[in-house]
Design a protein around this motif. Structure first.
Motif, PDB file in Angstrom:
ATOM      1  N   GLU A 147       3.995  35.872 -37.348  1.00 56.05           N
ATOM      2  CA  GLU A 147       2.921  36.204 -36.415  1.00 56.05           C
ATOM      3  C   GLU A 147       2.369  37.609 -36.646  1.00 56.05           C
ATOM      4  O   GLU A 147       1.187  37.860 -36.381  1.00 56.05           O
ATOM      5  N   ALA A 148       3.189  38.499 -37.130  1.00 56.97           N
ATOM      6  CA  ALA A 148       2.734  39.861 -37.380  1.00 56.97           C
ATOM      7  C   ALA A 148       1.850  39.948 -38.614  1.00 56.97           C
ATOM      8  O   ALA A 148       1.072  40.903 -38.762  1.00 56.97           O
ATOM      9  N   MET A 149       1.940  38.968 -39.509  1.00 60.11           N
ATOM     10  CA  MET A 149       1.185  38.984 -40.757  1.00 60.11           C
ATOM     11  C   MET A 149       0.037  37.973 -40.776  1.00 60.11           C
ATOM     12  O   MET A 149      -0.936  38.147 -41.508  1.00 60.11           O
ATOM     13  N   ALA A 150       0.140  36.938 -39.972  1.00 60.12           N
ATOM     14  CA  ALA A 150      -0.783  35.800 -40.082  1.00 60.12           C
ATOM     15  C   ALA A 150      -2.240  36.194 -39.895  1.00 60.12           C
ATOM     16  O   ALA A 150      -3.129  35.719 -40.624  1.00 60.12           O
ATOM     17  N   ALA A 151      -2.528  37.062 -38.923  1.00 63.04           N
ATOM     18  CA  ALA A 151      -3.920  37.410 -38.634  1.00 63.04           C
ATOM     19  C   ALA A 151      -4.586  38.141 -39.789  1.00 63.04           C
ATOM     20  O   ALA A 151      -5.806  38.072 -39.954  1.00 63.04           O
ATOM     21  N   GLY A 152      -3.811  38.833 -40.596  1.00 62.32           N
ATOM     22  CA  GLY A 152      -4.355  39.555 -41.745  1.00 62.32           C
ATOM     23  C   GLY A 152      -4.163  38.826 -43.053  1.00 62.32           C
ATOM     24  O   GLY A 152      -4.260  39.434 -44.124  1.00 62.32           O
ATOM     25  N   THR A 153      -3.896  37.519 -42.974  1.00 60.97           N
ATOM     26  CA  THR A 153      -3.619  36.738 -44.180  1.00 60.97           C
ATOM     27  C   THR A 153      -4.815  35.886 -44.571  1.00 60.97           C
ATOM     28  O   THR A 153      -5.374  35.153 -43.756  1.00 60.97           O
ATOM     29  N   LEU A 154      -5.209  35.988 -45.827  1.00 56.92           N
ATOM     30  CA  LEU A 154      -6.251  35.134 -46.404  1.00 56.92           C
ATOM     31  C   LEU A 154      -5.593  33.841 -46.857  1.00 56.92           C
ATOM     32  O   LEU A 154      -4.727  33.861 -47.739  1.00 56.92           O
ATOM     33  N   PRO A 155      -5.978  32.703 -46.278  1.00 56.24           N
ATOM     34  CA  PRO A 155      -5.334  31.443 -46.668  1.00 56.24           C
ATOM     35  C   PRO A 155      -5.601  31.063 -48.119  1.00 56.24           C
ATOM     36  O   PRO A 155      -6.648  31.406 -48.689  1.00 56.24           O
ATOM     37  N   ALA A 156      -4.671  30.353 -48.708  1.00 55.50           N
ATOM     38  CA  ALA A 156      -4.764  29.951 -50.111  1.00 55.50           C
ATOM     39  C   ALA A 156      -6.008  29.122 -50.396  1.00 55.50           C
ATOM     40  O   ALA A 156      -6.470  29.069 -51.546  1.00 55.50           O
ATOM     41  N   LEU A 157      -6.571  28.498 -49.365  1.00 54.22           N
ATOM     42  CA  LEU A 157      -7.802  27.717 -49.516  1.00 54.22           C
ATOM     43  C   LEU A 157      -8.902  28.518 -50.184  1.00 54.22           C
ATOM     44  O   LEU A 157      -9.728  27.967 -50.920  1.00 54.22           O
ATOM     45  N   TYR A 158      -8.916  29.838 -49.953  1.00 54.22           N
ATOM     46  CA  TYR A 158      -9.982  30.694 -50.470  1.00 54.22           C
ATOM     47  C   TYR A 158      -9.591  31.431 -51.753  1.00 54.22           C
ATOM     48  O   TYR A 158     -10.367  32.257 -52.236  1.00 54.22           O
ATOM     49  N   VAL A 159      -8.430  31.151 -52.289  1.00 48.73           N
ATOM     50  CA  VAL A 159      -7.917  31.909 -53.428  1.00 48.73           C
ATOM     51  C   VAL A 159      -7.864  31.022 -54.669  1.00 48.73           C
ATOM     52  O   VAL A 159      -7.278  29.943 -54.644  1.00 48.73           O
ATOM     53  N   SER A 160      -8.478  31.502 -55.755  1.00 49.97           N
ATOM     54  CA  SER A 160      -8.536  30.723 -56.992  1.00 49.97           C
ATOM     55  C   SER A 160      -7.468  31.127 -58.004  1.00 49.97           C
ATOM     56  O   SER A 160      -7.058  30.309 -58.827  1.00 49.97           O
ATOM     57  N   GLY A 161      -7.037  32.368 -57.958  1.00 52.55           N
ATOM     58  CA  GLY A 161      -6.037  32.821 -58.913  1.00 52.55           C
ATOM     59  C   GLY A 161      -5.351  34.084 -58.449  1.00 52.55           C
ATOM     60  O   GLY A 161      -5.991  34.960 -57.839  1.00 52.55           O
ATOM     61  N   ILE A 162      -4.057  34.190 -58.725  1.00 52.26           N
ATOM     62  CA  ILE A 162      -3.254  35.346 -58.329  1.00 52.26           C
ATOM     63  C   ILE A 162      -2.403  35.787 -59.509  1.00 52.26           C
ATOM     64  O   ILE A 162      -1.747  34.965 -60.158  1.00 52.26           O
TER      65      ILE A 162
END
Length: 269
Positions: A204-219
């Motif tokens: 819960e402390a991290m979720a609000a600042g997390t970009l979901p994987a749906l929007y990520v193409s490569g890491i």
């Protein structure tokens, strides 16, 4: 989704429009040096909403045709020397903008709509330089002009973050400009300090600042991937390295020497 730094850089094609954050956000400097080493060409850089060292470096390396931004500046280290030289020489096309205008245009792409209205730049000289911005009357009010800004959908959003998890979620914290760029772009490529097993969205402390994987193409996992500009909460900017760049990049010859030492020789090693 997970790849090496070289693989990530290879997925950014020549001619792409690339959204880049300012120096105080999450700059993927290792990836930028990879683009320089690859001799990327024809890039259209989009400041979210401005750019600093990474934009100046890419321009100096000849990677950039167009710059769309509110500013290119090295902050306390002075003017952006390679950007300034490129503008004087007519080597780059500059699309002047403001911070609110860029945010609004990216928000239009984020929402999947063709434009976004904005009031604050009505009457400014900037409108004369941007024929693609249209002034219209507010259909719901009298004598209330608005500027319509066409949506900006970058081909790529590129940035660096502290951590990703194994599912591809990326923590950006309070850096909402990174979230906006990722939502607006067709592809988002992220370098991170580390990849963790624990799922970010379960915290819960991290979720609000997390970009979901749906929007990520490569890491790509790249420790100290923001060097030398630094990453808030991880490491400070390397002021000596930034000062060295600002001093050397002030001349064509100095920039060539800087690039040989920090990009060409490193890539060949």
């Amino acid at each position: 989704m997970f790849c090496t730094l070289d693989e990530l850089v290879a997925r950014i094609p020549d001619g792409a429009s690339v959204a880049l954050p300012p120096d105080y956000s999450g700059c993927a400097m290792a990836a930028v040096r990879g683009l320089m080493a690859r001799r990327a060409r024809g890039l259209h850089l989009i400041g979210v909403p401005q750019m600093g060292f990474q934009g100046d470096m890419l321009i100096g390396a000849g990677c950039v045709d167009t710059v769309e931004t509110a500013a290119v500046t090295l902050g306390e280290f002075g003017l952006a020397p390679r950007f300034s030289a490129a503008v004087r020489g007519g080597d780059v096309r500059v699309l002047d903008a403001t911070c609110p205008a860029l945010h609004a245009a990216l928000q239009a792409a984020e929402k999947g709509i063709p434009f976004m209205p904005l009031r604050g730049i009505v009457g400014s000289d900037l409108l004369a330089a941007r024929p693609d911005w249209k002034v219209v009357d507010n259909p719901f009010g009298a004598d209330d002009p608005l500027v319509l800004l066409p949506a900006i959908q970058p081909d790529v959003a590129l940035f660096h973050a502290r951590v990703a998890d194994r599912e591809g979620n990326v923590w950006v914290g309070v850096r909402r400009e990174l979230m906006l760029a990722a939502h607006a772009a067709r592809d988002t490529f992220v370098t991170v300090e580390r990849i963790q097993d624990a799922r970010l969205l379960d915290d819960e402390a991290m979720a609000a600042g997390t970009l979901p994987a749906l929007y990520v193409s490569g890491i790509a996992e790249v420790p100290e991937g923001a060097w030398p500009v630094g990453l808030a909460g991880c490491y400070e900017a390397d002021r000596a390295a930034l000062r060295e760049y600002a001093e050397q990049a002030a001349t064509d010859e100095g920039f060539v020497e800087w690039m040989r030492h920090h990009v060409t020789e490193v890539a060949a090693a």
